[in-house]
Design an enzyme around this catalytic site. Structure first.
Site, short mmCIF file in Angstrom:
data_model
loop_
_atom_site.label_atom_id
_atom_site.label_comp_id
_atom_site.label_asym_id
_atom_site.label_seq_id
_atom_site.Cartn_x
_atom_site.Cartn_y
_atom_site.Cartn_z
N PHE A 3 0.53 -1.00 0.29
CA PHE A 3 -0.65 0.05 0.02
C PHE A 3 0.68 1.23 0.02
O PHE A 3 0.11 1.98 0.46
CB PHE A 3 -0.70 0.10 1.20
CG PHE A 3 -1.86 -1.02 1.54
CD1 PHE A 3 -2.68 -1.19 0.02
CD2 PHE A 3 -1.27 -2.50 2.22
CE1 PHE A 3 -3.88 -2.34 0.21
CE2 PHE A 3 -2.35 -3.83 2.17
CZ PHE A 3 -3.78 -3.38 0.88
N GLY B 276 -7.85 18.11 -9.48
CA GLY B 276 -6.74 19.09 -10.28
C GLY B 276 -7.15 17.83 -11.40
O GLY B 276 -7.74 17.89 -12.09
N CYS C 183 0.55 3.24 -11.56
CA CYS C 183 -0.61 2.08 -10.19
C CYS C 183 -1.96 2.41 -10.69
O CYS C 183 -2.69 1.93 -10.50
CB CYS C 183 -0.09 2.26 -8.90
SG CYS C 183 1.11 1.59 -8.80
N ASN D 247 -7.39 0.64 -3.86
CA ASN D 247 -6.93 1.49 -5.21
C ASN D 247 -7.82 2.28 -5.32
O ASN D 247 -7.82 3.13 -6.80
CB ASN D 247 -5.48 1.03 -6.58
CG ASN D 247 -4.47 1.04 -5.53
OD1 ASN D 247 -4.29 1.49 -4.47
ND2 ASN D 247 -3.43 0.78 -6.43
N1 NAD Z 1 5.25 1.74 -7.64
C1 NAD Z 1 4.27 1.97 -6.19
O1 NAD Z 1 4.45 2.91 -5.51
C2 NAD Z 1 3.78 0.45 -6.12
C3 NAD Z 1 2.54 0.46 -4.87
C4 NAD Z 1 1.67 -0.83 -5.09
C5 NAD Z 1 2.10 -1.61 -5.43
N2 NAD Z 1 3.14 -1.77 -6.98
C6 NAD Z 1 2.63 -2.83 -7.78
O2 NAD Z 1 4.33 -3.76 -7.67
C7 NAD Z 1 4.22 -4.31 -9.12
C8 NAD Z 1 5.80 -3.92 -9.64
O3 NAD Z 1 5.97 -1.85 -9.37
P1 NAD Z 1 6.72 -0.87 -9.63
O4 NAD Z 1 6.22 0.41 -9.49
O5 NAD Z 1 7.59 -1.29 -8.60
O6 NAD Z 1 7.18 -1.43 -11.31
P2 NAD Z 1 8.52 -1.06 -12.02
O7 NAD Z 1 8.98 -0.87 -13.64
O8 NAD Z 1 9.05 -0.23 -11.46
O9 NAD Z 1 9.78 -2.05 -11.10
C9 NAD Z 1 9.25 -4.29 -12.41
C10 NAD Z 1 11.11 -3.99 -11.94
O10 NAD Z 1 11.12 -5.82 -12.09
C11 NAD Z 1 12.10 -5.61 -12.77
N3 NAD Z 1 11.86 -7.12 -13.60
C12 NAD Z 1 10.81 -7.53 -14.81
N4 NAD Z 1 11.06 -8.73 -14.79
C13 NAD Z 1 12.03 -8.95 -14.00
C14 NAD Z 1 12.17 -10.61 -13.46
N5 NAD Z 1 11.61 -11.92 -14.84
N6 NAD Z 1 13.23 -10.51 -13.03
C15 NAD Z 1 13.93 -8.92 -12.01
N7 NAD Z 1 13.29 -8.30 -12.08
C16 NAD Z 1 12.25 -7.99 -13.07
C17 NAD Z 1 11.86 -4.86 -13.79
O11 NAD Z 1 13.37 -4.39 -15.15
C18 NAD Z 1 11.54 -3.34 -13.51
O12 NAD Z 1 12.66 -2.96 -12.86
C19 NAD Z 1 3.10 -3.55 -9.39
O13 NAD Z 1 2.05 -4.77 -9.89
C20 NAD Z 1 2.69 -2.44 -9.22
O14 NAD Z 1 1.10 -2.35 -9.39
C21 NAD Z 1 3.94 -0.56 -7.34
#
Ligand code: NAD
Length: 455
Positions: free
Chosen positions: A152, A256, A263, A211
């Site tokens: 979260f 806004g 996300c 979300n």
């Molecule tokens: N960004 C946020 O604040 C947030 C918050 C809550 C949930 N999420 C969820 O978390 C997940 C990731 O989001 P994110 O924003 O970090 O995405 P992101 O794209 O920033 O990060 C994902 C990473 O995984 C790597 N990756 C892909 N395949 C891989 C593999 N086989 N082995 C190793 N690394 C690999 C990519 O190169 C990338 O760096 C999503 O499902 C998103 O919805 C994100």
């Protein structure tokens, strides 16, 4: 505990650093070689408040390292967090979970000791069961449980939220998995943070529901701001007054240009699609309205900028302050600020963009855009100033109105985040336009443009 974090992006990298701060031995697995090299050198590949410092601290302490090799993580850890991306499918019909399935297909046969796999990526209802079937089919050491532990954290507060979450949700199928989760989060639980232990399907739903609600709140106040514009009412006062009721609250109630980022847009789209598949038609219709309101925000912001300028924007130099999807992060994914820039350019305007953290990434991703390294450079010669991301540097800096008065040609400020305290600008001779509010015109008797509602 020895843990791995697979996928070290905006979620995974801060989570890995936070796990090290909690006292665990951590290996982060990242497919992208450049990102992995930067992380290994203790250099943050993106801006997140406090992340660079925590990363450097634990790469330095030796408690946190990174690798591109999944087998190294399989050998090392007894708990594997999955934090790879789950983008929206190209047809918009739910998540593309190919990164997740790819990881569990590769990881399961590499595991040789009892361990737990813990998903943190955002997924839709039914995904845990499908991934568990892959693990069961590929594991050579018998049962390995897949726990779902939705995340979260708020971007811009990723470190703080990882170290001090307001809740921890775990979807588990056994007492042993619950015990493992209690162990890995022990220092946080010791501070009294609630761990909600439930089944995997409920854990999946909690994240989607959270979300979708955040999006609904944002679209609600944005829809109200449309109504306020029709009667020259002030949406900021409406939001403040209704938010005093604690059932409503003030958070997420600032009008806004809509929700964006990596996300919320994909999560509400995927959840809405899944609700449709399940036959939850009223819930789906509600979320589709939320998406409609959001989709209209850029056009509404453009109308406001045209109105503030007093005519078409063709050839108009615009100082455009903000590029990231929100303040506190350099993340440009689905940034409404960039959608607005593109719409202005399509109308012939000439924006020069400044953002405190996102300019290096923007220059790489969008070499076609004109970027400025400083606020002053962006302001020089501008007819209109637009604040498109609510960075405190733009909204709280008391010296900005005077600086802008000296540099910009026109004195028209359009704050499409309703984040600015308008009075100092007005005192410096500026016309201030915000969404769903009457415009504020300069003090000292400067006349308002014809037809403009005034405060
Ligand atoms: N960004 C946020 O604040 C947030 C918050 C809550 C949930 N999420 C969820 O978390 C997940 C990731 O989001 P994110 O924003 O970090 O995405 P992101 O794209 O920033 O990060 C994902 C990473 O995984 C790597 N990756 C892909 N395949 C891989 C593999 N086989 N082995 C190793 N690394 C690999 C990519 O190169 C990338 O760096 C999503 O499902 C998103 O919805 C994100």
């Amino acid at each position: 505990m020895r843990v791995s974090v697979i996928g070290c992006g905006h979620l995974g990298a801060p989570h890995a650093a936070a796990m090290a701060e909690l006292g665990h031995e951590v290996i982060g697995v990242e497919l992208d070689k450049d990102k992995c090299a930067a992380l290994s050198a203790g250099i943050a590949p993106f801006y997140e408040d406090g992340f660079g410092e925590l990363l450097a601290k634990h790469v330095g302490s030796g408690r946190l390292r990174f690798s591109t090799d999944l087998a190294e993580a399989a050998d090392f850890a007894e708990m594997h967090f999955l934090a790879v991306g789950t983008p929206l499918r190209e047809d918009g019909c739910g998540y593309d979970i190919s990164c997740l399935t790819g990881v569990v297909e590769s990881l399961a046969p590499l595991l040789w000791r009892p361990c737990t796999i813990v998903g943190k990526s955002t997924i839709t209802i039914g995904t845990v069961a499908a991934l568990q079937r892959i693990i069961d089919a590929r594991s050579t050491i018998g049962e390995i449980e897949l726990v779902w532990n939705p995340e979260f954290l708020r971007e811009g507060h990723a470190v703080q939220d990882s170290l001090s979450p307001d809740r921890i949700v775990v979807g588990v199928s056994s007492a042993a998995a619950q015990k493992a989760m209690e162990e890995v989060y022990a220092p946080i639980l010791a501070r009294g943070v609630e761990m909600i232990v439930t089944d995997p399907a409920t854990a999946e739903l909690v994240k989607s529901a959270a979300n979708a609600f955040l999006c609904t709140k944002i679209s609600y106040i944005n829809a109200l701001s449309e109504a306020c514009s029709l009667v020259d009412a002030d949406v900021n006062t409406v939001a403040h007054a209704i938010g005093i009721d604690e059932r409503i609250g003030h958070a997420g109630m600032r009008p806004g240009i809509g929700y964006g980022g990596g996300c919320l847009p994909k999560d509400v789209a995927a959840f809405s699609h899944r609700l449709g598949e399940l036959g939850a038609d009223r819930a789906r219709a509600l979320l589709e309205s939320v998406r409609d309101v959001n989709a209209a925000r850029i056009a509404i912001a453009v109308e406001l900028i045209e109105r503030a300028h007093g005519g078409p924007l063709d050839g108009v130099p615009v100082a455009f302050l903000g590029a990231s999807f929100k303040a506190g992060t350099s993340d440009l994914r689905h940034s409404p600020a960039l959608a607005l820039v593109d719409r202005l350019i399509a109308l012939g305007a000439r924006p020069v963009i400044h953002d405190p953290e996102a300019i290096p990434g923007l220059r790489r991703q969008r070499p076609d855009l004109r970027c400025a390294d400083t606020v002053e450079e962006a302001l020089t010669g501008a007819d209109v100033v637009v604040i498109a991301t609510e960075w405190p540097q733009f909204t709280k800096d008391a010296s900005l109105p005077a600086l802008a008065s000296a540099a910009a040609r026109g004195r028209v400020l359009v704050d499409v985040r309703n984040a600015v305290e308008a009075d100092p600008w007005s005192a410096n001779g500026w016309h201030v336009w915000q969404l769903g509010r009457p415009a504020l015109h300069p003090q000292h008797g400067i006349a308002a443009p014809a037809g403009a509602g005034a405060r």
